[in-house]
Design a protein around this motif. Structure first.
Motif, short mmCIF file in Angstrom:
data_model
loop_
_atom_site.label_atom_id
_atom_site.label_comp_id
_atom_site.label_asym_id
_atom_site.label_seq_id
_atom_site.Cartn_x
_atom_site.Cartn_y
_atom_site.Cartn_z
N UNK A 294 0.84 -1.19 0.00
CA UNK A 294 0.00 0.00 0.00
C UNK A 294 0.88 1.25 0.00
N UNK A 295 0.50 2.22 -0.85
CA UNK A 295 1.25 3.48 -0.92
C UNK A 295 2.36 3.48 -1.95
N UNK A 296 2.54 2.36 -2.68
CA UNK A 296 3.58 2.32 -3.71
C UNK A 296 3.20 3.20 -4.89
N UNK A 297 4.12 4.03 -5.34
CA UNK A 297 3.89 4.90 -6.51
C UNK A 297 4.30 4.16 -7.78
N UNK A 298 3.52 4.37 -8.83
CA UNK A 298 3.74 3.63 -10.07
C UNK A 298 3.67 4.58 -11.25
N UNK A 299 4.60 4.41 -12.18
CA UNK A 299 4.68 5.06 -13.49
C UNK A 299 5.20 6.49 -13.38
N UNK A 300 5.44 7.10 -14.57
CA UNK A 300 5.97 8.45 -14.64
C UNK A 300 5.07 9.43 -13.90
N UNK A 301 5.72 10.39 -13.26
CA UNK A 301 4.98 11.39 -12.51
C UNK A 301 4.38 10.82 -11.24
N UNK A 302 4.79 9.60 -10.86
CA UNK A 302 4.18 8.93 -9.71
C UNK A 302 2.66 9.04 -9.81
N UNK A 303 2.16 8.73 -11.01
CA UNK A 303 0.77 9.04 -11.35
C UNK A 303 -0.24 8.07 -10.76
N UNK A 304 0.23 7.03 -10.11
CA UNK A 304 -0.70 6.11 -9.43
C UNK A 304 -0.10 5.73 -8.08
N UNK A 306 -0.82 2.91 -4.97
CA UNK A 306 -1.58 1.72 -4.58
C UNK A 306 -2.37 1.98 -3.31
N UNK A 307 -3.69 1.77 -3.36
CA UNK A 307 -4.51 1.99 -2.16
C UNK A 307 -4.38 0.84 -1.16
N UNK A 308 -3.80 -0.28 -1.60
CA UNK A 308 -3.60 -1.45 -0.74
C UNK A 308 -2.53 -2.32 -1.38
N UNK A 309 -2.14 -3.38 -0.72
CA UNK A 309 -1.21 -4.32 -1.33
C UNK A 309 -1.87 -4.91 -2.59
N UNK A 310 -1.13 -5.00 -3.67
CA UNK A 310 -1.73 -5.53 -4.91
C UNK A 310 -0.64 -6.07 -5.83
#
Length: 404
Positions: A294-304, A306-310
């Motif tokens: 949870x809280x991991x940022x994904x893709x350019x611009x930290x555009x996503x 994670x609201x939970x572990x996934x």
């Protein structure tokens, strides 16, 4: 999965049998005097110009249509030497020698092309080409598209008089394009039809081919049969010109899962009644799989975030392949599950949320059927705010094509 490369799994799979099937549907419906020209411009709408042109000719089409002289030359060099090729876009007169040498039929909209082309031949001391070759052409009429073409009776009469000065011309046809047959107010078809009827009486009788049918107009119940050629484009590839989605291909469950308006996917377009079969699939594989907190940022611009572990999967396809950033709201399919794209789409890769852990190498469907879900090009076009023509023709040459 069919493998076009040992190095990258992303590929387009094209069904030549479905293209033959779609051509057959039009052959069964056309009037006896009508010819069918396969439109293979823009790399055959992304399907591959040379393989599609060859299979279309095997299926019995009478000619080919392209947009540019270079596209036509590509087909001639591939051995397609005994079929008419109509270049529907305007071309520059400086390439007149190649146009004659490769026996191409071009589109013209004014007399100046002939004057400049002859000057070019004289300048390069190539007038001898005219001893054994005539320049084949079709005149374009502008009946309401307002793109190119002769617009008035006076312009037509001036053109008819002017071509008499050039003995090396072979005026074979005249044509126009209906702007709303594939989208927009159908009433505008009546307006253009009247314009066509106003202008066509001034075309000399020896101009034998008079045509305006595209995929949609070829099935118009009142007008379609009056065109000598059906220029078969999007429907040859199995899609509706108005991007209607057949009921039997996309379920209500999928429409709900993709948050779509069911009525917006339907159309009164006449070719929606045909059993068209899409010819294009876009496939790849999971190249990397990981579980993030949870809280991991994904893709350019930290555009996503994670609201939970996934579970996250990476796919080797991006906007340089033609899978554009505007497609970030389109789920891809993994073993029958629709998986949303996370963050922005990169140039060469994108990331998705997986419902569970999958192995690296698991097949991913971006366009096509997987289980109970069908990423039909027209449905995806609705989601992306575009049209299927654009989605398919934008798939870049970096994506290998596999033909089945």
């Amino acid at each position: 999965m069919y493998r076009a490369s040992e190095h990258r799994p992303t590929q387009a799979v094209v069904s030549l049998e479905n293209i033959k099937h779609n051509i057959k549907l039009y052959q069964n419906k056309k009037a006896s005097h009508q010819q069918i020209y396969a439109v293979v411009k823009a790399n055959a709408y992304g399907h591959g110009a040379i393989p599609v042109a060859k299979v279309a000719l095997e299926a019995g089409v009478d000619g080919l249509c392209v947009a540019t002289v270079d596209e036509a030359i590509q087909l001639r060099k591939a051995g397609l030497t005994n079929t008419p090729i109509l270049v529907m876009g305007l071309t520059l007169p400086y390439g007149i020698a190649e146009i004659l040498y490769y026996d191409l039929t071009i589109t013209v909209s004014d007399l100046s092309f002939f004057e400049q082309a002859f000057y070019q031949l004289k300048k390069n001391q190539q007038e001898n080409l005219l001893k054994d070759n005539q320049l084949k052409f079709h005149l374009k009429l502008d009946t309401g598209m307002s793109r190119v073409g002769v617009r008035t009776k006076e312009e037509v009469l001036a053109f008819v008089e002017g071509v008499k000065d050039y003995s090396w011309l072979d005026w074979q046809g005249v044509f126009t394009h209906f702007a709303t047959a594939g989208g927009g107010p159908l009433s505008y078809i009546d307006y253009q039809w009247e314009r066509w009827q106003d202008l066509i009486p001034y075309i000399p009788d020896f101009v034998s081919l008079r045509h305006f049918d595209n995929s949609a107009m070829g099935l118009h119940p009142a007008i379609g049969d009056h065109s000598d050629i059906i220029r078969l484009g999007i429907s040859m590839y199995g899609l509706s010109s108005r991007d209607s989605v057949p009921d039997n291909l996309v379920t209500d469950r999928q429409i709900a899962a993709y948050h779509l308006d069911k009525d917006s996917l339907r159309s009164t377009n006449p070719n929606s009644e045909l059993n068209l079969k899409p010819a294009f699939q876009l496939l790849s594989e999971l190249s990397y799989v990981k579980k993030v907190e949870k809280g991991t940022r994904i893709s350019y611009g930290a555009s996503y975030e994670s609201p939970e572990d996934e579970w996250i999967g990476t796919i080797p396809i991006g906007y340089a392949d033609g899978w554009l950033r505007a497609y970030a709201n389109i789920p891809v399919l993994v073993e029958g599950y629709p998986c949303p794209v996370l963050g922005v789409i990169n140039m060469d890769q994108l990331m998705i949320r997986l419902p569970k852990e999958f192995a690296v190498g698991t097949e991913v469907t971006l366009i096509g059927q997987d289980g109970n879900y069908n990423n039909h090009p027209s449905l995806l076009a609705h989601m992306a705010g575009t049209i299927s023509y654009e989605m398919l023709s934008c798939i870049s040459e970096r994506v290998p094509r596999v033909y089945i």
